[in-house]
Design an enzyme around this catalytic site. Structure first.
Site, PDB file in Angstrom:
ATOM      1  N   LYS A 285       0.846  -1.180   0.000  1.00  0.00           N
ATOM      2  CA  LYS A 285       0.000   0.000   0.000  1.00  0.00           C
ATOM      3  C   LYS A 285       0.892   1.245   0.000  1.00  0.00           C
ATOM      4  O   LYS A 285       1.785   1.371   0.828  1.00  0.00           O
ATOM      5  CB  LYS A 285      -0.907  -0.006   1.229  1.00  0.00           C
ATOM      6  N   GLU A 374     -19.190  -5.561  10.281  1.00  0.00           N
ATOM      7  CA  GLU A 374     -20.109  -4.751  11.069  1.00  0.00           C
ATOM      8  C   GLU A 374     -21.206  -5.585  11.727  1.00  0.00           C
ATOM      9  O   GLU A 374     -21.605  -5.317  12.858  1.00  0.00           O
ATOM     10  CB  GLU A 374     -20.727  -3.661  10.183  1.00  0.00           C
ATOM     11  N   ARG A 402     -25.071  -2.245   7.237  1.00  0.00           N
ATOM     12  CA  ARG A 402     -24.724  -3.629   6.937  1.00  0.00           C
ATOM     13  C   ARG A 402     -25.121  -4.577   8.065  1.00  0.00           C
ATOM     14  O   ARG A 402     -25.169  -5.793   7.879  1.00  0.00           O
ATOM     15  CB  ARG A 402     -23.218  -3.727   6.675  1.00  0.00           C
TER      16      ARG A 402
END
Length: 633
Positions: A285, A374, A402
């Site tokens: 990243k 979640e 969610r």
């Protein structure tokens, strides 16, 4: 650096004929374009730097005019946009009316879904393959899902893996493993991937491995133990993808995601493999820009910055000293954990976004990062509450959606004292429709036992959190992604279901829900200049509605305006109408100001609010029209 190749890429087919050296140069030009875009706006950065070679290799190998490609999540879409003809419009990225920061089918046929949340890519890619086999059986269309290691633990991913293995559809899942979500990844799967990163390359010959292992004899208890350990060691030596093999996928990798030549060759090899395949690609990243690679958390969506003369160091990052609502929420959570050892907090891979780093450091045994899970976070909180703890679920409004069923089943139905702190409630500016938290007033108030609050200003966040932690049942409170505002007054204490009357006046009534309260105060000041003396109410509670206070005020007022930064459907205004109807209070003079029943585009929050009449001038104009006054600018 000048762009020599990138402007010529109007379609992925333009990659054909480029030499290896030219492809490497193209990767450099894409990175330079990514660096330039964040010099004047906040944008997703480190994640996009990490997938440049992967995007090039995918578009060089597949024909996504016919084949299918889903990026999970879509914030790593920028190189893909540049390779699919959107270089000329790239300056408009995340600006109103410009390119979306996520895939957008309205922009390009190469974008199939608006993927703003994590975890659904394997399901949709499998569905695309099944649909293509049904509708286009002679075309042998390929289906590819690119999923990050941060999204991998999402429960829906493993539901899709299970289904894919059973269907035996030709599906390629590319695991983009950069050892990060938005924050560092957590959990048992993260540890498994850490081990897999160091394993030798493996191409999924599971049957040959099984044949070899079964040739090892097992005799006697001690021999059984030793040879069992030997088998385990051999499995690990052969590859680190045994989990995926056991799930029914052919595992291949790991592969260097920045070695463009090898990556392209590997994709060519797996392109025609039958059945579900998982290709494990290792990326970094922030790759190619030293500060982002060194600190990918800060550079996930950095503030605008400029580079020094080397192009590899940040000379300045512009930051704001203004406190945001999230700062007040994080401080309130920290204070609550300090006071009460029963209080714990959980987040779903958004520690930095929720500004909980200090909480994590000071209370490591009461801070829980569940990863991008979640639904699990909410059910987990339900279990903690049942055991006597006081859990705080600190999740963005859009992501809490969610876990809707778990809010119902594991919290509200059980009437458990879980506190939901919904960050980014309301419009989220350049992130657009996928991230606007404009439904929580509607979806939270439908549950019996649920108390739904909306702080009228930054100063009420701590008071409402303290109230919630003492309340014997589930509570929620919402706050926006914007600079904090405080209304100067002697605010009364928080009482369950009790509104605050900020000021009284005979000429009309403004009820500003949550962040709309200071807007209503500002509108009332403007109306006073027009000769109108209006009442202003901070309702504080979306559920229950305080009709003991609102009823008489509504009866007396010639007109009433409710204002909220939520969709009109089922929101605070609807709740007021329902409560008024139950009390027999007239409502023909009530005007609901809210966001429309549509998905709102990305753009500056202030501009969007103004368009929908949800700024002080908009409230003033509506009030004047209801008062039959001429509306002037």
């Amino acid at each position: 650096m000048p762009y020599e190749i990138l402007p010529r890429i109007t379609d992925p087919r333009d990659l054909e004929g480029l030499t290896d050296a030219q492809l490497d140069q193209l990767a450099g030009e894409i990175r330079e374009r990514l660096c330039s875009i964040v010099s004047d706006r906040a944008a997703h950065f480190a994640s996009n730097l990490g997938v440049v070679e992967l995007a090039i290799a995918l578009h060089k190998t597949f024909d996504f005019k016919k084949d299918r490609l889903i990026w999970d999540t879509g914030h790593q879409i920028y190189p893909h946009k540049l390779l699919t003809g959107r270089f000329p419009q790239f300056d408009t990225l995340r600006e109103r009316g410009g390119l979306m920061g996520y895939p957008n089918p309205e922009e390009s046929d190469y974008d199939l879904f608006v993927t703003g949340h994590a975890g659904a890519s394997v399901s949709t890619s499998l569905g695309l393959k099944a649909g293509d086999d049904l509708v286009h059986p002679d075309e042998d269309r390929k289906s590819v899902a690119v999923i990050g290691d941060g999204a991998l633990p999402s429960g829906v991913v493993f539901e899709a893996f299970n289904n894919a293995a059973g269907l035996q559809k030709d599906l390629l899942v590319i695991l983009n493993d950069n050892e990060m979500g938005i924050c560092p990844r957590v959990g048992g799967l993260a540890s498994y991937l850490d081990a897999a990163r160091t394993a030798p390359y493996y191409d999924g010959l599971k049957k040959d491995v099984a044949w070899l292992l079964n040739k090892i004899p097992v005799v006697g208890e001690q021999s059984t133990k030793l040879l069992s350990q030997g088998k385990d060691a051999l499995k690990h030596f052969l590859h680190g993808g045994m989990l995926f093999e056991e799930l029914g996928f052919r595992y291949i990798g790991p592969v260097d995601g920045h070695d463009l030549k090898t990556l392209t060759a590997t994709l060519e090899r797996v392109k025609h493999v039958r059945g579900p395949v998982l290709l494990h690609v290792l990326t970094e990243k922030g790759h190619g820009f030293r500060p982002a690679a060194a600190d990918p958390v800060t550079f996930h969506t950095p503030a605008p910055f400029k580079r020094d003369d080397t192009g590899q160091e940040v000379a300045e990052i512009r930051t704001s000293s203004t406190k945001a609502y999230t700062d007040y929420a994080a401080a309130a959570i920290h204070a609550a954990l300090t006071r009460d050892e029963r209080v714990a907090v959980m987040t779903a891979a958004m520690c930095q976004g929720n500004k909980l780093e200090t909480v994590r450091e000071d209370f490591p045994t009461r801070f829980f990062d569940t990863g991008i899970c979640e639904g699990h976070a909410v059910a987990f909180a339900g279990g903690m509450a049942k055991a006597g703890a006081r859990p705080i679920v600190d999740i963005y409004s859009t992501f809490l959606q969610r876990s809707f069923d778990h809010i119902f089943q594991e919290v509200a139905l059980q009437n458990l004292p879980v506190t939901f702190m919904m960050d980014r409630a309301g419009l989220c500016g350049p992130d657009g429709a996928t991230h606007h938290g404009v439904f929580d007033n509607s979806y939270m108030r439908v549950f019996p036992n649920m108390t739904v609050m909306a702080p009228g200003d930054a100063g009420e966040i701590a008071a409402m959190l303290d109230f919630s932690l003492q309340h014997d049942g589930p509570c929620s409170l919402r706050y926006p992604k914007t600079a904090a505002v405080t209304v100067d007054r002697n605010a009364p204490p928080i009482e369950h279901g009790k509104a605050e009357v900020y000021e009284r006046g005979p000429d009309g009534l403004l009820i500003g829900c949550g962040i709309m309260f200071p807007v209503a105060v500002a509108a009332a000041e403007k109306l006073r200049e027009e000769g109108l003396d209006v009442a202003v109410v901070n309702p504080r509670f979306v559920k229950p509605i305080d009709m003991d206070t609102l009823g008489p005020l509504m009866d007396e007022a010639p007109w009433v305006i409710t204002a909220e930064e939520n969709v009109v459907t089922g929101g605070f205004g609807s709740a007021v109408l329902e409560a008024a109807n139950a009390r027999g209070v007239r409502t023909d003079h009530v005007r609901i100001l809210a966001l429309p029943d549509e998905f709102v585009e990305h753009g500056p929050r202030e501009e969007l609010l103004a368009d929908f009449g949800l700024d002080a001038d908009g409230l003033r104009a509506t009030a004047l029209s209801l008062a039959d006054r001429n509306v002037t600018a």
